[in-house]
Design an enzyme around this catalytic site. Structure first.
Site, mmCIF file in Angstrom:
data_model
loop_
_atom_site.group_PDB
_atom_site.id
_atom_site.type_symbol
_atom_site.label_atom_id
_atom_site.label_comp_id
_atom_site.label_asym_id
_atom_site.label_seq_id
_atom_site.Cartn_x
_atom_site.Cartn_y
_atom_site.Cartn_z
ATOM 1 N N ARG A 141 -1.669 19.347 -0.377
ATOM 2 C CA ARG A 141 -2.581 19.200 -1.510
ATOM 3 C C ARG A 141 -3.820 20.071 -1.390
ATOM 4 N NH1 ARG A 141 -2.266 12.956 -0.894
ATOM 5 N NH2 ARG A 141 -0.609 13.338 0.614
ATOM 6 N N GLU A 178 0.282 7.957 14.652
ATOM 7 C CA GLU A 178 0.511 6.643 15.240
ATOM 8 C C GLU A 178 1.821 6.620 16.023
ATOM 9 O OE1 GLU A 178 0.481 3.524 12.412
ATOM 10 O OE2 GLU A 178 0.202 1.977 13.933
#
Ligand SMILES: O=P(O)(O)OC[C@H]1O[C@H](OP(=O)(O)OP(=O)(O)O)[C@H](O)[C@@H]1O
Ligand SMILES: Nc1ncnc2[nH]cnc12
Length: 254
Positions: A141, A178
């Site tokens: 983006r 993560e």
């Protein structure tokens, strides 16, 4: 060239769970306009623009001496009436792409020609006189917001891509997620030592992505003047991971 794992690591996945409003951010007041979700499922509408502060006020943590003037500019600026429209044009979709994630969808901002133009204009107004020589846009983006800004301020645009997308020789930077790691790549030769760089993305969450971009640029001797995003998720404290680089944002997710 070799990949490396930077000191800037993000401790959680790019797909972020949103915290409750009760979790007060420990961040400097940097915000501009809060995005609030309507009671309906996906489209957000801003209820009351109860907290509008200048986008120029909102950001730069003035750690980099070279960017102290940006902080000064920020502190002198008044509230900007363009921010509420930008904020309300960003849609929040709950549980995408996974349960618990409030996805900040900027595609609806792109449909609003005035809000999209105002977004670009706000960045251009901030950076046009900063002698920026390269705008580095983060896939995907950052590729939407970066090029119009680069053209307007007379800087080159350099894409910072996901692995194995760039055809030429690249340098790579790994960063932690993560569960595992991700990698960002930049073409060798696209940025030179001494370039003054602006890093653009749509959103900062944990800060791992911007951190990797900063490291790539600094490895080739560029000076990262500032990072800029449309949206900040302040609860994730990504700002604290930017190794002292100033961050400028227009709106924050609530
Ligand atoms: O601050 P962080 O925790 O690093 O997360 C922010 C990044 O996550 C999103 O991109 P994503 O990785 O989902 O890639 P995409 O734009 O290609 O979908 C967003 O556009 C940022 O680039
Ligand atoms: N909540 C979110 N919305 C959109 N992009 C993201 N990247 C990381 N977290 C995100």
């Amino acid at each position: 060239m070799q990949s490396s794992v930077g000191v800037c690591s993000s401790s959680s996945s790019n797909w972020l769970f949103r915290f409750s409003a009760a979790a007060a951010p420990l961040l400097p007041s940097s915000l501009t306009f809060p995005i609030s979700k309507s009671s309906s499922s996906s489209l957000i509408t801003l209820s009351t623009p109860s907290l509008i502060s200048s986008p120029l006020r909102s950001t730069a943590s003035a750690s980099a001496a070279d960017s102290s003037h940006l902080t000064e500019m920020a502190s002198n600026d008044a509230q900007d009436p363009r921010l509420p429209r930008i904020s309300s044009a960003i849609r929040v979709i709950p549980d995408f792409p996974k349960p618990g994630i409030m996805f900040q969808d900027i595609t609806t901002l792109l449909l609003d020609t005035k809000a999209f133009k105002d977004t670009i204009d706000l960045f251009v107004e901030r950076y046009r006189d900063q002698n920026i020589s390269v705008v580095a846009g983060v896939e995907a983006r950052g590729f939407i917001f970066g090029p119009p800004i680069a053209l307007a301020i007379g800087a080159k645009f350099v894409p910072m891509r996901k692995p194995n997308k760039l055809p030429g020789e690249v340098i790579s930077e790994e960063y932690s997620l993560e569960y595992g790691t991700d990698k960002m790549e930049m073409h060798v030769g696209a940025v030179q030592a001494g370039d003054r760089a602006l890093v653009i993305d749509d959103l900062i969450a944990t800060g791992g992505t911007l951190c990797a971009a900063i490291k790539l640029l600094e490895r080739v001797g560029a000076q990262v003047v500032e990072c800029a995003c449309v949206i900040e998720l302040p609860e994730l404290k990504g700002r604290e991971k930017l190794t002292g680089k100033p961050l400028f944002v227009l709106v924050k997710g609530a």
